[in-house]
Design an enzyme around this catalytic site. Structure first.
Site, PDB file in Angstrom:
ATOM      1  CE  LYS A 257     -26.721  48.901  49.519  1.00 47.85           C
ATOM      2  NZ  LYS A 257     -26.005  48.016  50.457  1.00 47.85           N
TER       3      LYS A 257
ATOM      4  CD  GLN B  22     -22.696  48.836  53.001  1.00 55.10           C
ATOM      5  OE1 GLN B  22     -23.866  48.898  52.667  1.00 55.10           O
ATOM      6  NE2 GLN B  22     -21.759  48.394  52.195  1.00 55.10           N
TER       7      GLN B  22
ATOM      8  CG  ASP C  90     -27.701  42.545  51.887  1.00 59.12           C
ATOM      9  OD1 ASP C  90     -27.849  42.652  50.652  1.00 59.12           O
ATOM     10  OD2 ASP C  90     -26.613  42.788  52.454  1.00 59.12           O
TER      11      ASP C  90
END
Length: 285
Positions: free
Chosen positions: A55, A99, A122
């Site tokens: 990313k 994450q 996200d």
């Protein structure tokens, strides 16, 4: 010989990222500030480390600044929440990616909710799920959002179709079903307690496999002509669908890798630029 057409997420993601890069450059030129995505990783899970690095590389190519926060595996929920609240309050950060997985000792939901909705690029907070479900402005969960873009790219209109989502996670299965429902599909959720999963899947015009069990969906489970989206990822680059047998019956199918995965990252970075534009008062960029 496979009959299904491949849904190429790699090429579509590349086009999205090219456009995102142009928008990021325009935003930077107009405001003097580059979009910034903060990534937060608890521990050193090898797959997560690799994913975060990927990313960061994509950010760099798209003209997005990345700020990485690496926390030790022993980090408590309270410490993680504090880190995320600080990033949420930092005007130099426009989007936040936490994450996961984070370790069983972490209250994942409490951590997600520490992310300000305006920086939840996200799409993992309660607020994002609500706005997505009601079709209001906000951020979609990245993988389901990428799935919908793939359907659009290949001319698949969910309206009136039967869609079966195999999986009910808060950031994949559930939001995928809500996005399909918003597009007038008739949606069935299946999961580990579903009786006769094969029979349910055989009714589907659109199958979204998102359960994390390798090759769970087999060709014999697929209705001839169905669209098969494999959003699962298992060790060894194996999806939730038995690709070879399913491709014999599907009309369209995503490969693993190269299908949904690239679209997830493209959606994340696109939403990061969206978030930066809103926060910098340049929403038209």
């Amino acid at each position: 010989m496979s009959q299904a057409r491949l849904m190429d997420g790699t090429s579509l993601a590349r086009r999205i990222l090219e456009e995102t890069g142009k928008r990021a450059a325009g935003l930077t030129e107009r405001t003097g500030t580059a979009p910034c995505l903060a990534t937060v990783l608890v521990g050193e899970d090898p797959a997560s480390v690799t994913y975060v690095r990927m990313k960061q590389n994509r950010c760099r190519k798209a003209g997005i600044t990345s700020r990485h926060v690496a926390l030790p595996a022993a980090t408590t929920t309270e410490e993680l929440v504090g880190t995320l609240e600080a990033l949420s309050a930092d005007p130099g950060v426009h989007g936040i990616l936490l994450q996961h997985p984070m370790g069983e000792h972490i209250d994942e939901r409490a951590a997600f909710e520490a992310i300000a909705p305006g920086k939840d690029v996200d799409g993992v907070t309660f607020a994002s799920f609500a706005t997505m479900s009601f079709g209001l402005p906000g951020f979609v969960s990245c993988t389901p959002g990428g799935v919908m873009r793939l359907l659009d790219e290949y001319g698949v209109d969910p309206a009136g179709k039967r869609a079966v989502v195999v999986g009910r996670s808060a950031i994949l299965g559930k939001p995928a079903g809500m996005l399909l429902l918003a597009r007038d599909a008739t949606v069935t959720y299946c999961h580990s307690r579903t009786r006769d999963l094969s029979a349910a899947v055989r009714e589907a015009d659109i199958v979204v496999a998102a359960v994390g069990r390798p090759r769970l969906i087999r060709g014999q489970d697929v209705k001839p002509g169905a669209v098969v989206i494999d959003a699962g990822y298992n060790p060894g680059n194996i999806g939730d669908v038995d690709f070879d047998s399913a491709a014999e019956r599907a009309s369209l199918i995503t490969p693993v890798p190269g299908g949904v995965g690239p679209m997830t990252i493209a959606t994340l970075l696109e939403q990061t630029v969206d978030a930066a534009a809103r926060q910098l008062g340049a929403a038209g960029v």
